[in-house]
Design a protein around this motif. Structure first.
Motif, PDB file in Angstrom:
ATOM      1  N   ALA A 124      39.662  43.074  38.882  1.00  0.00           N
ATOM      2  CA  ALA A 124      39.049  41.901  38.257  1.00  0.00           C
ATOM      3  C   ALA A 124      39.153  41.966  36.741  1.00  0.00           C
ATOM      4  O   ALA A 124      39.446  40.964  36.084  1.00  0.00           O
ATOM      5  CB  ALA A 124      37.577  41.802  38.685  1.00  0.00           C
ATOM      6  N   ARG A 165      41.141  38.852  35.503  1.00  0.00           N
ATOM      7  CA  ARG A 165      40.230  37.822  35.000  1.00  0.00           C
ATOM      8  C   ARG A 165      40.007  37.964  33.486  1.00  0.00           C
ATOM      9  O   ARG A 165      39.074  37.407  32.943  1.00  0.00           O
ATOM     10  CB  ARG A 165      38.869  37.928  35.700  1.00  0.00           C
ATOM     11  CG  ARG A 165      38.900  37.736  37.221  1.00  0.00           C
ATOM     12  CD  ARG A 165      39.186  36.304  37.608  1.00  0.00           C
ATOM     13  NE  ARG A 165      38.908  36.075  39.023  1.00  0.00           N
ATOM     14  CZ  ARG A 165      39.846  35.960  39.956  1.00  0.00           C
ATOM     15  NH1 ARG A 165      41.124  36.088  39.630  1.00  0.00           N
ATOM     16  NH2 ARG A 165      39.517  35.723  41.221  1.00  0.00           N
ATOM     17  N   GLN A 200      39.663  34.601  31.703  1.00  0.00           N
ATOM     18  CA  GLN A 200      38.435  33.863  32.027  1.00  0.00           C
ATOM     19  C   GLN A 200      37.176  34.626  31.630  1.00  0.00           C
ATOM     20  O   GLN A 200      36.166  34.028  31.277  1.00  0.00           O
ATOM     21  CB  GLN A 200      38.375  33.598  33.535  1.00  0.00           C
ATOM     22  CG  GLN A 200      39.491  32.700  34.066  1.00  0.00           C
ATOM     23  CD  GLN A 200      39.455  32.672  35.574  1.00  0.00           C
ATOM     24  OE1 GLN A 200      39.615  33.700  36.225  1.00  0.00           O
ATOM     25  NE2 GLN A 200      39.219  31.499  36.137  1.00  0.00           N
ATOM     26  N   ARG A 258      35.134  36.076  33.605  1.00  0.00           N
ATOM     27  CA  ARG A 258      34.070  35.622  34.497  1.00  0.00           C
ATOM     28  C   ARG A 258      34.272  36.234  35.872  1.00  0.00           C
ATOM     29  O   ARG A 258      35.395  36.266  36.380  1.00  0.00           O
ATOM     30  CB  ARG A 258      34.083  34.105  34.610  1.00  0.00           C
ATOM     31  CG  ARG A 258      32.917  33.553  35.435  1.00  0.00           C
ATOM     32  CD  ARG A 258      33.041  32.064  35.641  1.00  0.00           C
ATOM     33  NE  ARG A 258      31.892  31.523  36.345  1.00  0.00           N
ATOM     34  CZ  ARG A 258      31.885  30.336  36.936  1.00  0.00           C
ATOM     35  NH1 ARG A 258      32.964  29.572  36.909  1.00  0.00           N
ATOM     36  NH2 ARG A 258      30.805  29.896  37.552  1.00  0.00           N
ATOM     37  N   LEU A 259      33.197  36.713  36.465  1.00  0.00           N
ATOM     38  CA  LEU A 259      33.248  37.344  37.780  1.00  0.00           C
ATOM     39  C   LEU A 259      32.040  36.887  38.579  1.00  0.00           C
ATOM     40  O   LEU A 259      30.907  36.946  38.095  1.00  0.00           O
ATOM     41  CB  LEU A 259      33.239  38.874  37.624  1.00  0.00           C
ATOM     42  CG  LEU A 259      33.245  39.718  38.907  1.00  0.00           C
ATOM     43  CD1 LEU A 259      34.542  39.499  39.689  1.00  0.00           C
ATOM     44  CD2 LEU A 259      33.078  41.199  38.568  1.00  0.00           C
ATOM     45  N   TRP A 284      31.678  39.342  29.104  1.00  0.00           N
ATOM     46  CA  TRP A 284      31.959  38.742  30.400  1.00  0.00           C
ATOM     47  C   TRP A 284      30.731  37.998  30.927  1.00  0.00           C
ATOM     48  O   TRP A 284      29.594  38.386  30.648  1.00  0.00           O
ATOM     49  CB  TRP A 284      32.340  39.809  31.424  1.00  0.00           C
ATOM     50  CG  TRP A 284      33.767  40.268  31.314  1.00  0.00           C
ATOM     51  CD1 TRP A 284      34.345  40.930  30.272  1.00  0.00           C
ATOM     52  CD2 TRP A 284      34.786  40.087  32.296  1.00  0.00           C
ATOM     53  NE1 TRP A 284      35.668  41.185  30.533  1.00  0.00           N
ATOM     54  CE2 TRP A 284      35.968  40.687  31.781  1.00  0.00           C
ATOM     55  CE3 TRP A 284      34.830  39.507  33.558  1.00  0.00           C
ATOM     56  CZ2 TRP A 284      37.161  40.704  32.488  1.00  0.00           C
ATOM     57  CZ3 TRP A 284      36.016  39.520  34.264  1.00  0.00           C
ATOM     58  CH2 TRP A 284      37.176  40.101  33.727  1.00  0.00           C
ATOM     59  N   ASP A 301      34.512  35.624  43.829  1.00  0.00           N
ATOM     60  CA  ASP A 301      35.612  36.581  43.774  1.00  0.00           C
ATOM     61  C   ASP A 301      35.425  37.697  44.786  1.00  0.00           C
ATOM     62  O   ASP A 301      36.394  38.214  45.342  1.00  0.00           O
ATOM     63  CB  ASP A 301      35.705  37.185  42.372  1.00  0.00           C
ATOM     64  CG  ASP A 301      35.886  36.122  41.315  1.00  0.00           C
ATOM     65  OD1 ASP A 301      36.905  35.419  41.361  1.00  0.00           O
ATOM     66  OD2 ASP A 301      34.997  35.971  40.456  1.00  0.00           O
ATOM     67  N   PHE A 342      43.710  39.334  42.481  1.00  0.00           N
ATOM     68  CA  PHE A 342      42.804  38.774  41.490  1.00  0.00           C
ATOM     69  C   PHE A 342      43.519  37.937  40.424  1.00  0.00           C
ATOM     70  O   PHE A 342      43.228  38.028  39.247  1.00  0.00           O
ATOM     71  CB  PHE A 342      41.967  39.859  40.796  1.00  0.00           C
ATOM     72  CG  PHE A 342      40.776  40.248  41.598  1.00  0.00           C
ATOM     73  CD1 PHE A 342      40.764  41.435  42.301  1.00  0.00           C
ATOM     74  CD2 PHE A 342      39.662  39.429  41.660  1.00  0.00           C
ATOM     75  CE1 PHE A 342      39.668  41.803  43.049  1.00  0.00           C
ATOM     76  CE2 PHE A 342      38.558  39.797  42.403  1.00  0.00           C
ATOM     77  CZ  PHE A 342      38.567  40.982  43.103  1.00  0.00           C
ATOM     78  N   PRO A 366      43.929  34.590  38.335  1.00  0.00           N
ATOM     79  CA  PRO A 366      42.937  33.585  37.982  1.00  0.00           C
ATOM     80  C   PRO A 366      43.016  32.402  38.917  1.00  0.00           C
ATOM     81  O   PRO A 366      44.096  31.950  39.282  1.00  0.00           O
ATOM     82  CB  PRO A 366      43.319  33.197  36.547  1.00  0.00           C
ATOM     83  CG  PRO A 366      44.013  34.417  36.024  1.00  0.00           C
ATOM     84  CD  PRO A 366      44.762  34.981  37.202  1.00  0.00           C
TER      85      PRO A 366
END
Length: 291
Positions: free
Chosen positions: A93, A97, A100, A102-103, A133, A208, A282, A284
Motif C-alpha cells: 500500500a 498508494r 493518493q 490514503r488507505l 497519510w 483496500d 495495490f 491506485p
C-alpha cells in the motif's frame, strides 16, 4: 422449549443474523435465551416467541440476536493475518498508494475491538512511514453491546494478556484500577459502527483491505456466498480480504480467490483468473464516494 418454539427461533435467528443453527443446538438456544426471558420478565419461551412474532418490543428482538452472537476474540488473534498486514499489505500500500496517500481498512466483525485495535497499534508502530497519510479504519459488528465496550477501549487483565505483547501493552495502554485502557490516540483511529452483514453495506464505500474473520463459519453456504460477493463489490480492484483460519472461499464463490503468493489472502477472483501477475498489487483505484 418445544420443537415448534425451537424451529421458530432457529428461523428467526437465520433471518435476522444469518446464524445457521442445526437441530442438535436445542440446548445452546435454551441456555442463551433463558437469561433474556428473565431479563424481560417473560414467563418462558412461549412468551418470548409470542413477542417476536408480534414484533412487539425492539429491545427484546435485539437481545435475542445479541445473546446468540459469539464474541470470542483477542489481540493479534491467529497472528498470521497481522504478519501479512505488516510484511505484505502495508508495504504494498505504501508503494502503490503513494500518490493518493490514503488507505481504507474494514474490520467487518469487530466484536469488542481487539482486532481493529491490533491493527491500530501496527499502524502506530509504522510511524513516520504514514506521515501525511489519511488512514481510515472502520470497524463494524452486529452487536451494539460489544461495540460500546470496544469504543471504551477498556479491558481486564485476562483480555490484555491474550495475544498482546507486553511491550505493546506498556506502550499503548494505561492502567485504570484493575483494568487497562488503550490510548486515546488509538481509540480515535477506529470508527466503530453497528452493521448487520445481511444488510446492504455499500454505504461504507470502497476498501483496500477487509478483515472478515470468524463470522462466516456461522452462516450457511448461500449466505456465505452472498456476503463474500458483496464484500468483493466493496473491495478496490487490487485490494485484499482476510478470512478466519477455518474459513475459505473455495467451493463457495468465484468473486474472490486465494492469492497464490500469500496464504491466507484473497483477492478479486476475476483479476486473478485473468492473470493478476500482469498488474502489480495495490494499483491506485477509483473509489466510490463515502457517504
Amino acid at each position: 422449549m418445544t420443537d415448534i418454539e425451537f424451529e421458530f427461533l432457529r428461523g428467526y435467528l437465520k433471518q435476522r443474523s444469518g446464524l445457521a443453527l442445526t437441530a442438535e443446538k436445542h440446548y445452546l438456544l435454551e441456555s442463551r435465551l433463558m437469561p433474556v426471558c428473565r431479563r424481560f420478565k417473560l414467563s418462558g419461551f412461549s412468551d418470548l416467541v409470542g413477542c417476536l412474532r408480534l414484533s412487539r418490543d425492539g429491545a427484546i428482538e435485539r437481545a435475542v440476536v445479541e445473546a446468540m452472537t459469539t464474541n470470542e476474540t483477542f489481540f493479534f488473534r491467529d497472528r498470521t493475518p497481522f504478519d501479512l498486514f505488516r510484511d505484505v499489505l502495508l508495504p504494498q500500500a505504501l508503494a502503490a498508494r503513494a500518490g493518493q496517500r490514503r488507505l481504507r481498512i474494514w474490520c467487518a466483525a469487530a466484536s469488542s475491538g481487539q482486532e481493529p485495535y491490533s491493527l491500530a497499534m501496527m499502524l502506530a508502530e509504522a510511524g513516520p512511514r504514514l506521515a501525511g497519510w489519511r488512514v481510515e479504519l472502520v470497524a463494524t459488528d452486529l452487536s451494539t453491546e460489544v461495540l460500546e465496550k470496544a469504543k471504551l477501549g477498556l479491558y481486564n487483565q485476562f483480555e490484555v494478556q491474550r495475544g498482546l505483547p507486553v511491550q505493546l501493552m506498556l506502550k499503548h495502554f494505561e492502567q485504570v484500577g484493575e483494568q487497562w485502557r488503550i490510548a486515546q490516540s488509538l481509540r480515535d483511529m477506529v470508527d466503530f459502527r453497528p452493521l448487520n452483514l445481511l444488510h446492504p453495506f455499500e454505504q461504507l464505500g470502497t476498501f483496500d483491505i477487509v478483515y472478515c474473520r470468524n463470522v462466516l463459519i456461522y452462516f450457511d453456504t448461500v449466505t456465505k456466498a452472498d456476503v463474500l460477493r458483496r464484500i468483493a463489490e466493496q473491495l478496490a480492484p487490487d485490494g485484499a480480504v482476510l478470512l478466519g483460519a477455518a474459513e475459505t472461499v473455495i467451493g463457495i464463490t468465484d468473486t474472490l480467490a486465494p492469492d497464490t503468493d500469500n496464504r491466507g489472502l484473497y483477492r478479486h477472483g476475476r483479476a486473478l483468473a485473468a492473470g493478476a501477475a500482469a498488474a502489480p498489487a495495490f494499483q491506485p483505484a477509483v473509489r466510490r464516494a463515502v457517504r
